[in-house]
Design a protein around this motif. Sequence first.
Motif, PDB file in Angstrom:
ATOM      1  N   UNK A  63       0.823  -1.216   0.000  1.00  0.00           N
ATOM      2  CA  UNK A  63       0.000   0.000   0.000  1.00  0.00           C
ATOM      3  C   UNK A  63       0.850   1.255   0.000  1.00  0.00           C
ATOM      4  N   UNK A  64       0.444   2.232  -0.767  1.00  0.00           N
ATOM      5  CA  UNK A  64       1.189   3.487  -0.874  1.00  0.00           C
ATOM      6  C   UNK A  64       0.199   4.605  -1.170  1.00  0.00           C
ATOM      7  N   UNK A  65       0.289   5.731  -0.463  1.00  0.00           N
ATOM      8  CA  UNK A  65      -0.603   6.849  -0.785  1.00  0.00           C
ATOM      9  C   UNK A  65      -0.429   7.288  -2.231  1.00  0.00           C
ATOM     10  N   UNK A  66      -1.538   7.576  -2.884  1.00  0.00           N
ATOM     11  CA  UNK A  66      -1.508   7.983  -4.279  1.00  0.00           C
ATOM     12  C   UNK A  66      -1.431   9.500  -4.365  1.00  0.00           C
ATOM     13  N   UNK A  67      -0.646  10.009  -5.291  1.00  0.00           N
ATOM     14  CA  UNK A  67      -0.580  11.439  -5.552  1.00  0.00           C
ATOM     15  C   UNK A  67      -1.612  11.780  -6.620  1.00  0.00           C
ATOM     16  N   UNK A  68      -2.545  12.669  -6.307  1.00  0.00           N
ATOM     17  CA  UNK A  68      -3.603  12.971  -7.272  1.00  0.00           C
ATOM     18  C   UNK A  68      -3.119  13.959  -8.329  1.00  0.00           C
ATOM     19  N   UNK A  69      -3.925  14.106  -9.384  1.00  0.00           N
ATOM     20  CA  UNK A  69      -3.542  14.964 -10.508  1.00  0.00           C
ATOM     21  C   UNK A  69      -3.384  16.414 -10.089  1.00  0.00           C
ATOM     22  N   UNK A  70      -4.213  16.865  -9.151  1.00  0.00           N
ATOM     23  CA  UNK A  70      -4.114  18.253  -8.671  1.00  0.00           C
ATOM     24  C   UNK A  70      -2.739  18.503  -8.061  1.00  0.00           C
ATOM     25  N   UNK A  71      -2.283  17.596  -7.206  1.00  0.00           N
ATOM     26  CA  UNK A  71      -1.000  17.784  -6.534  1.00  0.00           C
ATOM     27  C   UNK A  71       0.163  17.696  -7.513  1.00  0.00           C
ATOM     28  N   UNK A  72       0.083  16.768  -8.475  1.00  0.00           N
ATOM     29  CA  UNK A  72       1.149  16.647  -9.472  1.00  0.00           C
ATOM     30  C   UNK A  72       1.243  17.932 -10.281  1.00  0.00           C
TER      31      UNK A  72
END
Length: 216
Positions: free
Chosen positions: A127-136
């Motif tokens: 499991x790993x937190x996902x980086x969303x498109x807004x943050x990228x």
Amino acid sequence: MSVSDHTHSDDTQSGNNPETDALIARARAGDEGALAELFEAYRARLRRMVDTRMDRRLRGRIDASDVLQEAYLHLAQKLEGYVERDNMSFFLWLRLVTGECLLGLHRHHLQTKKRDVGLEIALVQGPMPMTDSYSIAAQLLGKHTTASQKLMRAEAQLELEAALNGMEPIDREILVLRHFEELSASEAAAVLRIEPSAASNRYYRALRRLKRVLEE
């Protein structure tokens, strides 16, 4: 030469360098100094991961240093169970341990369900937190100060988000791994369980797509 001089160049998907293995053995035997040296060698790289993947709603409430401190405590508890499986280097294993700590903080503070598909990325070896498109998009654009720059940034942000959302999840993830976490092609390939050549091709394809959006 300390282990920190070797970590990025020698610890890849193929295994650890001999000095890292020696420190792991000493740490398992109860040497707290070796444990601290192991963690310190990777601290900067782990912090990049935490800074990249921390949910924007928690920024200002949780500091990356707090996440790393918790990860260090987990390392002391879990090190005995570390085995080099699937050719996973110690750094990639430690990255997962740190990711689990960050994910736990997300779940606790945001009251999310354990298997919230909007929170986790399922392409890694855990499991790993996902980086969303807004943050990228926000990280790619950086900060602007003048009113006109802020307006341009807002417009560019929307276009970048649209471009990112149009990518396959694995392409967004390779962009985060290579560009923000600064993993090597071989490390990113090990995380995603694909060939290094495929990881490189996906990364440069994603970069070209974003470059076109930014140029426009």
